[in-house]
Each structure stands twice: as C-alpha cells, then as structure tokens.
Design a protein around this motif. Structure first.
Motif, PDB file in Angstrom:
ATOM      1  N   TYR A   1      26.403 -55.304  14.215  1.00 49.17           N
ATOM      2  CA  TYR A   1      25.602 -55.605  12.891  1.00 49.17           C
ATOM      3  C   TYR A   1      25.441 -54.300  12.735  1.00 49.17           C
ATOM      4  CZ  TYR A   1      25.206 -60.455  14.220  1.00 49.17           C
ATOM      5  OH  TYR A   1      25.461 -61.709  14.409  1.00 49.17           O
ATOM      6  N   VAL A   2      25.660 -54.163  11.072  1.00 47.99           N
ATOM      7  CA  VAL A   2      25.729 -52.613  10.537  1.00 47.99           C
ATOM      8  C   VAL A   2      24.541 -52.881   9.490  1.00 47.99           C
ATOM      9  CG1 VAL A   2      26.965 -50.913   9.312  1.00 47.99           C
ATOM     10  CG2 VAL A   2      27.923 -52.390  11.113  1.00 47.99           C
ATOM     11  N   THR A   3      23.717 -51.874   9.668  1.00 45.93           N
ATOM     12  CA  THR A   3      22.568 -51.908   8.320  1.00 45.93           C
ATOM     13  C   THR A   3      23.243 -50.708   7.608  1.00 45.93           C
ATOM     14  OG1 THR A   3      21.234 -50.181   9.417  1.00 45.93           O
ATOM     15  CG2 THR A   3      20.722 -52.765   9.617  1.00 45.93           C
ATOM     16  N   VAL A   4      23.170 -50.876   6.037  1.00 43.99           N
ATOM     17  CA  VAL A   4      23.519 -50.016   5.059  1.00 43.99           C
ATOM     18  C   VAL A   4      22.301 -49.744   4.092  1.00 43.99           C
ATOM     19  CG1 VAL A   4      25.426 -49.404   3.320  1.00 43.99           C
ATOM     20  CG2 VAL A   4      26.014 -50.672   5.576  1.00 43.99           C
ATOM     21  N   GLY A   5      21.998 -48.498   3.709  1.00 45.42           N
ATOM     22  CA  GLY A   5      21.181 -47.994   2.874  1.00 45.42           C
ATOM     23  C   GLY A   5      22.027 -47.813   1.721  1.00 45.42           C
ATOM     24  N   LEU A   6      21.690 -47.875   0.366  1.00 43.42           N
ATOM     25  CA  LEU A   6      22.254 -47.346  -0.658  1.00 43.42           C
ATOM     26  C   LEU A   6      21.574 -46.301  -1.037  1.00 43.42           C
ATOM     27  CD1 LEU A   6      23.070 -50.741  -2.486  1.00 43.42           C
ATOM     28  CD2 LEU A   6      24.362 -49.619  -0.942  1.00 43.42           C
ATOM     29  N   SER A   7      22.332 -45.423  -1.819  1.00 45.99           N
ATOM     30  CA  SER A   7      22.026 -44.064  -2.340  1.00 45.99           C
ATOM     31  C   SER A   7      21.258 -44.253  -3.801  1.00 45.99           C
ATOM     32  CB  SER A   7      23.070 -43.052  -2.678  1.00 45.99           C
ATOM     33  OG  SER A   7      24.057 -43.792  -3.294  1.00 45.99           O
ATOM     34  N   SER A   8      21.612 -45.650  -4.468  1.00 44.32           N
ATOM     35  CA  SER A   8      20.920 -45.910  -5.707  1.00 44.32           C
ATOM     36  C   SER A   8      20.621 -47.507  -5.730  1.00 44.32           C
ATOM     37  CB  SER A   8      21.948 -45.485  -6.784  1.00 44.32           C
ATOM     38  OG  SER A   8      21.384 -46.019  -7.950  1.00 44.32           O
ATOM     39  N   HIS A   9      19.369 -47.739  -6.309  1.00 42.37           N
ATOM     40  CA  HIS A   9      18.939 -49.070  -6.167  1.00 42.37           C
ATOM     41  C   HIS A   9      19.020 -49.754  -7.685  1.00 42.37           C
ATOM     42  CE1 HIS A   9      17.270 -48.200  -2.434  1.00 42.37           C
ATOM     43  NE2 HIS A   9      16.989 -47.008  -2.864  1.00 42.37           N
ATOM     44  N   THR A  10      20.340 -49.460  -8.379  1.00 49.26           N
ATOM     45  CA  THR A  10      20.865 -50.222  -9.361  1.00 49.26           C
ATOM     46  C   THR A  10      21.448 -51.486  -9.277  1.00 49.26           C
ATOM     47  OG1 THR A  10      22.703 -49.152  -9.809  1.00 49.26           O
ATOM     48  CG2 THR A  10      20.796 -47.954 -10.735  1.00 49.26           C
ATOM     49  N   LYS A  11      21.444 -52.363 -10.360  1.00 50.79           N
ATOM     50  CA  LYS A  11      22.331 -53.485 -10.030  1.00 50.79           C
ATOM     51  C   LYS A  11      23.562 -53.330  -9.940  1.00 50.79           C
ATOM     52  CE  LYS A  11      22.972 -57.905 -10.002  1.00 50.79           C
ATOM     53  NZ  LYS A  11      22.660 -58.517  -8.639  1.00 50.79           N
TER      54      LYS A  11
ATOM     55  N   VAL B   1      27.062 -45.618  -0.786  1.00 54.14           N
ATOM     56  CA  VAL B   1      26.371 -45.585   0.618  1.00 54.14           C
ATOM     57  C   VAL B   1      25.425 -44.349   0.976  1.00 54.14           C
ATOM     58  CG1 VAL B   1      27.062 -45.956   3.057  1.00 54.14           C
ATOM     59  CG2 VAL B   1      27.771 -47.460   1.408  1.00 54.14           C
ATOM     60  N   HIS B   2      24.391 -44.354   1.390  1.00 52.50           N
ATOM     61  CA  HIS B   2      23.703 -43.243   1.642  1.00 52.50           C
ATOM     62  C   HIS B   2      23.688 -43.445   3.244  1.00 52.50           C
ATOM     63  CE1 HIS B   2      20.389 -40.581   1.906  1.00 52.50           C
ATOM     64  NE2 HIS B   2      19.652 -41.473   2.540  1.00 52.50           N
ATOM     65  N   SER B   3      23.509 -44.397   3.994  1.00 53.80           N
ATOM     66  CA  SER B   3      23.275 -44.428   5.539  1.00 53.80           C
ATOM     67  C   SER B   3      23.751 -45.697   5.966  1.00 53.80           C
ATOM     68  CB  SER B   3      21.675 -44.382   5.769  1.00 53.80           C
ATOM     69  OG  SER B   3      20.922 -45.477   5.279  1.00 53.80           O
ATOM     70  N   ILE B   4      24.179 -45.458   7.143  1.00 56.19           N
ATOM     71  CA  ILE B   4      24.788 -46.635   8.066  1.00 56.19           C
ATOM     72  C   ILE B   4      24.328 -46.311   9.464  1.00 56.19           C
ATOM     73  CG2 ILE B   4      27.152 -47.424   8.958  1.00 56.19           C
ATOM     74  CD1 ILE B   4      28.531 -45.792   6.933  1.00 56.19           C
ATOM     75  N   THR B   5      23.895 -47.457   9.895  1.00 55.32           N
ATOM     76  CA  THR B   5      23.430 -47.666  11.278  1.00 55.32           C
ATOM     77  C   THR B   5      24.184 -49.008  11.980  1.00 55.32           C
ATOM     78  OG1 THR B   5      21.268 -46.779  10.876  1.00 55.32           O
ATOM     79  CG2 THR B   5      21.394 -47.722  12.876  1.00 55.32           C
ATOM     80  N   THR B   6      24.783 -48.426  13.175  1.00 58.88           N
ATOM     81  CA  THR B   6      25.762 -49.554  13.566  1.00 58.88           C
ATOM     82  C   THR B   6      24.866 -49.975  14.983  1.00 58.88           C
ATOM     83  OG1 THR B   6      27.716 -48.627  13.096  1.00 58.88           O
ATOM     84  CG2 THR B   6      27.863 -50.181  14.906  1.00 58.88           C
ATOM     85  N   TYR B   7      24.787 -51.526  15.112  1.00 61.84           N
ATOM     86  CA  TYR B   7      24.406 -52.014  16.550  1.00 61.84           C
ATOM     87  C   TYR B   7      25.433 -52.784  17.138  1.00 61.84           C
ATOM     88  CZ  TYR B   7      20.039 -50.735  14.102  1.00 61.84           C
ATOM     89  OH  TYR B   7      18.821 -49.987  13.582  1.00 61.84           O
ATOM     90  N   VAL B   8      25.879 -52.369  18.220  1.00 57.48           N
ATOM     91  CA  VAL B   8      27.152 -53.038  18.881  1.00 57.48           C
ATOM     92  C   VAL B   8      26.470 -54.316  19.570  1.00 57.48           C
ATOM     93  CG1 VAL B   8      28.657 -52.841  20.627  1.00 57.48           C
ATOM     94  CG2 VAL B   8      28.223 -51.083  19.076  1.00 57.48           C
ATOM     95  N   LEU B   9      27.056 -55.344  19.500  1.00 62.85           N
ATOM     96  CA  LEU B   9      26.807 -56.657  20.147  1.00 62.85           C
ATOM     97  C   LEU B   9      27.169 -56.716  21.648  1.00 62.85           C
ATOM     98  CD1 LEU B   9      25.304 -59.124  19.257  1.00 62.85           C
ATOM     99  CD2 LEU B   9      27.634 -60.166  19.550  1.00 62.85           C
ATOM    100  N   MET B  10      26.246 -56.965  22.543  1.00 63.42           N
ATOM    101  CA  MET B  10      26.524 -56.966  24.069  1.00 63.42           C
ATOM    102  C   MET B  10      26.958 -58.357  24.359  1.00 63.42           C
ATOM    103  SD  MET B  10      24.423 -53.418  25.108  1.00 63.42           S
ATOM    104  CE  MET B  10      23.970 -54.432  27.010  1.00 63.42           C
ATOM    105  N   ASP B  11      26.004 -59.216  23.740  1.00 64.25           N
ATOM    106  CA  ASP B  11      25.630 -60.656  24.283  1.00 64.25           C
ATOM    107  C   ASP B  11      25.110 -61.450  23.132  1.00 64.25           C
ATOM    108  OD1 ASP B  11      26.305 -62.924  25.863  1.00 64.25           O
ATOM    109  OD2 ASP B  11      24.747 -62.636  27.333  1.00 64.25           O
ATOM    110  N   SER B  12      25.278 -62.827  23.294  1.00 63.02           N
ATOM    111  CA  SER B  12      24.738 -63.699  22.373  1.00 63.02           C
ATOM    112  C   SER B  12      24.257 -64.804  23.159  1.00 63.02           C
ATOM    113  CB  SER B  12      25.815 -64.299  21.284  1.00 63.02           C
ATOM    114  OG  SER B  12      25.823 -63.029  20.322  1.00 63.02           O
TER     115      SER B  12
END
Length: 150
Positions: free
Chosen positions: A69-79, A133-144
C-alpha cells in the motif's frame, strides 16, 4: 443502503460472499421463492445497487507476490494535478486500486508486482517521475488475516 429491506440486505451479503451462487440456492438462503428472489436481484442490478460481478484472482498464482500500500502526497492541490495523477495511475498496470483520501496525503494505492525489484522500478520510474508527486510512503504487506474485497 436506504430503501432496502432486510431481505435485500441478505441478498447483498450472500452475493458479496459468493457471487456465483445459483438463484435457487440464494432464494433458499434468504427465504424467498426463486422467482421472487430473481426479481429482487434484477431490481438491485437495474437500480445500480449491484454494480457488477467479477472474479477474485489469486495474484500469487500469476506471479505477483509483492503487495504494498503506497501513500502519495501531491505537490499541488489543483484539479489538474489530481486529474493528471489519476490518469497516470489508470495507465499503470501495477496499480490495482487508487483512492483519493483525506488527511495529510492525497492518494492511497494498492500496488502488486512480481517482486521487490519490480516494485523499485515502479517506485522510481513511474511514481518518481511524475511532476505532481511530492511524497511517497510504502507499506509492504506481510499478511492479510481479513480481506473481504471481491
């Protein structure tokens, strides 16, 4: 689910867990005659409550053993920035889900790749090159232990 009665809700629960159930079995489980059950299912489909049916694919059997699961922050908040980012994600086969969310970041992605090396390529060559894209954070899935997506 306003406007739906208990039987409609039972039908939806049954179909969500077993979409290929026969109408006769579904009718039996929800306590209706097969014809009444079929009419209700058809009405749920016609009204758009049931949007469709799909196969649940075992990604590991396709060789896609890395899930993050990857969270992405944008550098600009325009449409336009959002639209451009969403268009890029629509073209990326690694992205199985893309959600615009509230909070400190704008997007949550579900990404499936063959392995860590393939994910690194996606991270660097797909996400990393997008000007929005301003920021990327990755969460590696271990189990569900619980996953009710269909």
């Amino acid at each position: 689910m306003a406007g739906l009665d208990q039987i409609d809700r039972k039908i939806l629960r049954e179909l969500a867990s077993e979409g290929r159930i026969s109408n006769i079995e579904l009718a039996d489980r929800v306590g209706l005659s097969p014809s009444a059950c079929l009419r209700r299912v058809q009405e749920l489909e016609r009204s758009g409550v049931i949007k469709g049916y799909r196969a649940v694919v075992d990604s590991a059997k396709l060789g896609l053993t890395f899930l993050a699961y990857v969270t992405v922050g944008l550098s600009s908040h325009t449409k336009k920035s959002q639209s451009d980012f969403e268009a890029a994600m629509a073209l990326a086969p690694e992205v199985r889900e893309c959600h615009n969310i509230t909070g400190t970041i704008e997007y949550l992605l579900r990404v499936e790749t063959q392995d860590l090396a393939a994910y690194k390529h996606f991270h660097t060559e797909v996400l990393g090159v997008l000007p929005q894209v301003h920021s990327i954070t990755t969460y590696v899935l271990m189990d569900s232990p619980k996953d009710e997506r269909a």
